[in-house]
Design a protein around this motif. Structure first.
Motif, PDB file in Angstrom:
ATOM      1  N   PRO A 149      35.176  39.225  35.680  1.00 16.40           N
ATOM      2  CA  PRO A 149      36.494  38.713  36.053  1.00 16.40           C
ATOM      3  C   PRO A 149      37.649  39.474  35.403  1.00 16.40           C
ATOM      4  O   PRO A 149      38.749  39.483  35.945  1.00 16.40           O
ATOM      5  CB  PRO A 149      36.467  37.251  35.592  1.00 16.40           C
ATOM      6  CG  PRO A 149      35.348  37.147  34.650  1.00 16.40           C
ATOM      7  CD  PRO A 149      34.380  38.243  34.952  1.00 16.40           C
ATOM      8  N   GLN A 150      37.405  40.121  34.276  1.00 21.08           N
ATOM      9  CA  GLN A 150      38.487  40.856  33.620  1.00 21.08           C
ATOM     10  C   GLN A 150      38.628  42.267  34.155  1.00 21.08           C
ATOM     11  O   GLN A 150      39.726  42.781  34.283  1.00 21.08           O
ATOM     12  CB  GLN A 150      38.257  40.887  32.108  1.00 21.08           C
ATOM     13  CG  GLN A 150      38.361  39.515  31.485  1.00 21.08           C
ATOM     14  CD  GLN A 150      38.394  39.577  29.980  1.00 21.08           C
ATOM     15  OE1 GLN A 150      38.417  40.638  29.375  1.00 21.08           O
ATOM     16  NE2 GLN A 150      38.401  38.416  29.367  1.00 21.08           N
ATOM     17  N   LYS A 151      37.508  42.907  34.457  1.00 19.33           N
ATOM     18  CA  LYS A 151      37.540  44.308  34.875  1.00 19.33           C
ATOM     19  C   LYS A 151      37.363  44.486  36.376  1.00 19.33           C
ATOM     20  O   LYS A 151      37.593  45.560  36.908  1.00 19.33           O
ATOM     21  CB  LYS A 151      36.471  45.100  34.125  1.00 19.33           C
ATOM     22  CG  LYS A 151      36.698  45.086  32.625  1.00 19.33           C
ATOM     23  CD  LYS A 151      35.564  45.770  31.916  1.00 19.33           C
ATOM     24  CE  LYS A 151      35.731  45.603  30.423  1.00 19.33           C
ATOM     25  NZ  LYS A 151      34.547  45.141  29.772  1.00 19.33           N
ATOM     26  N   GLY A 152      36.885  43.456  37.067  1.00 24.08           N
ATOM     27  CA  GLY A 152      36.673  43.544  38.503  1.00 24.08           C
ATOM     28  C   GLY A 152      35.431  44.319  38.899  1.00 24.08           C
ATOM     29  O   GLY A 152      35.181  44.507  40.078  1.00 24.08           O
ATOM     30  N   GLU A 153      34.650  44.774  37.932  1.00 27.43           N
ATOM     31  CA  GLU A 153      33.452  45.564  38.219  1.00 27.43           C
ATOM     32  C   GLU A 153      32.312  44.675  38.711  1.00 27.43           C
ATOM     33  O   GLU A 153      32.063  43.619  38.141  1.00 27.43           O
ATOM     34  CB  GLU A 153      32.987  46.310  36.966  1.00 27.43           C
ATOM     35  CG  GLU A 153      33.983  47.313  36.442  1.00 27.43           C
ATOM     36  CD  GLU A 153      34.151  48.516  37.343  1.00 27.43           C
ATOM     37  OE1 GLU A 153      33.145  48.981  37.908  1.00 27.43           O
ATOM     38  OE2 GLU A 153      35.301  48.965  37.487  1.00 27.43           O
ATOM     39  N   PRO A 154      31.589  45.117  39.747  1.00 27.28           N
ATOM     40  CA  PRO A 154      30.445  44.330  40.211  1.00 27.28           C
ATOM     41  C   PRO A 154      29.173  44.681  39.425  1.00 27.28           C
ATOM     42  O   PRO A 154      28.960  45.837  39.043  1.00 27.28           O
ATOM     43  CB  PRO A 154      30.300  44.766  41.668  1.00 27.28           C
ATOM     44  CG  PRO A 154      30.819  46.167  41.690  1.00 27.28           C
ATOM     45  CD  PRO A 154      31.890  46.240  40.629  1.00 27.28           C
TER      46      PRO A 154
END
Length: 192
Positions: A149-154
């Motif tokens: 949620p902080q970095k948006g990385e999957p």
């Protein structure tokens, strides 16, 4: 007199530089719990260009389990973790990816575009992807996806084992445990 905070772009940059090592530490107890519950190997993986890269692995206490080394690359179209990460991507990414050359790792590997798109649709609808003898011979794997949620990385949370043994477990039991593990990791990441 001004207050400054680290923004989303800085979080994303830090995540790329760390290559998932920070999330690996947070995921370790969740992966260990999955590994012990099923007596099989659990892992965390991330999208790395057009491949999946293992970030962290948890092994159960019992011996004789299938093992995957962190850092190993896997294809998006043939591994459960790859399928679920591919399902998170937008259509331009998928269209570019499907133009890349593919080969069959086993006789069960799906390489044609229609079959891969069907796997994407199933993974999107169920929030679970399955690889049944498609990448490594005799291996059954399940994966679900989360977004930091902080970095948006999957990321993909997965569990796998020898089909002759792991295939005896009810799929709904594995899928529910994976989705719950993904939710738990998402909550941990929100608090990190």
């Amino acid at each position: 007199g001004k207050t400054f905070v680290i923004g989303q772009r800085m979080h994303r940059l830090a995540g790329r530089l760390s290559q998932g090592r920070d999330i690996a530490v947070l995921a370790e107890p969740i992966l260990r719990e999955l590994a012990e519950r099923f007596g099989e190997t659990a892992f965390l993986a991330r999208l790395d260009g057009s491949h999946v890269q293992l970030v962290a692995t948890a092994l159960p206490e019992v011996s004789g389990q299938a093992y995957a080394q962190p850092g190993r690359d896997m294809p998006l179209y043939a591994a459960a973790s790859g399928k679920i990460l591919l399902a998170l991507q937008d259509e331009p990414f998928i269209a570019r990816y499907l133009k890349l050359k593919r080969h069959a790792y086993t006789p069960a590997t799906r390489t044609d575009e229609a079959a891969i798109r069907a796997d994407i649709a199933t993974a999107r609808a169920r929030h679970i992807a399955i690889c049944d003898n498609e990448f490594d011979p005799g291996i059954l794997s399940y994966a679900t996806a989360i977004r930091d949620p902080q970095k948006g990385e999957p990321y993909a949370v997965a569990v796998f084992g020898l089909k002759e043994r792991f295939g005896q477990v009810m799929p709904a039991t594995i899928e529910t445990a994976l989705i719950n593990a993904g939710r738990k990791l998402s909550l941990v990441l929100r608090g990190a």
